[in-house]
Design a protein around this motif. Structure first.
Motif, short mmCIF file in Angstrom:
data_model
loop_
_atom_site.label_atom_id
_atom_site.label_comp_id
_atom_site.label_asym_id
_atom_site.label_seq_id
_atom_site.Cartn_x
_atom_site.Cartn_y
_atom_site.Cartn_z
N ARG A 75 -1.58 69.93 -62.68
CA ARG A 75 -1.98 68.77 -61.67
C ARG A 75 -1.81 68.99 -60.27
O ARG A 75 -0.89 69.75 -59.80
CB ARG A 75 -0.94 67.66 -61.85
N LYS A 82 1.37 71.47 -56.38
CA LYS A 82 0.88 71.31 -57.76
C LYS A 82 2.28 71.12 -58.57
O LYS A 82 3.23 71.39 -58.01
CB LYS A 82 0.52 72.69 -58.27
N ALA A 90 -2.80 60.22 -69.09
CA ALA A 90 -3.30 60.62 -67.42
C ALA A 90 -4.16 59.42 -67.08
O ALA A 90 -3.88 58.96 -65.86
CB ALA A 90 -4.02 61.85 -67.49
N ILE A 126 -5.59 65.46 -63.56
CA ILE A 126 -5.37 66.68 -64.53
C ILE A 126 -6.34 67.61 -64.02
O ILE A 126 -7.61 67.42 -63.68
CB ILE A 126 -5.99 66.36 -65.89
N THR A 127 -5.75 68.82 -63.55
CA THR A 127 -6.67 69.78 -63.16
C THR A 127 -7.14 70.77 -64.31
O THR A 127 -8.04 71.16 -64.35
CB THR A 127 -5.80 70.78 -62.02
#
Length: 90
Positions: free
Chosen positions: A10, A52, A69, A76-77
């Motif tokens: 994230r 992060k 999420a 959310i990456t």
């Protein structure tokens, strides 16, 4: 079906410099959502640093991780399902 392990990356600017009380407030919503979703998802732990953080979840599938999420309002990456865990005893 058993729960699978996922690592969620994230992006969150300056998350590593938040005070513990600020972190607790943000985590409260996440924990509430996990209770709502039931036994198909569990939060194991998170690693926080800089801009992060990385969360480890046990979940039935990626879809429920994404649902968590979305409901919790978390970014959310990237999501990776853990295929194997190794450590110094491997």
């Amino acid at each position: 079906m058993t729960l699978q392990r996922f690592i969620i990356e994230r992006d969150a600017p300056a998350v590593g410099s938040l005070e513990m009380e600020q972190m607790r407030a943000g985590l409260s919503k996440s924990k509430d959502v996990i209770r709502q979703l039931g036994p198909d998802i569990q939060w194991a732990q998170s690693y926080v640093g800089g801009d992060k953080y990385y969360c480890v979840f046990l979940a039935m599938d990626e879809a429920i991780v994404r649902k968590h999420a979305e409901m919790a309002g978390l970014p959310i990456t990237r999501i990776e399902r853990v295929g194997r865990v190794v450590d110094p005893t491997t």
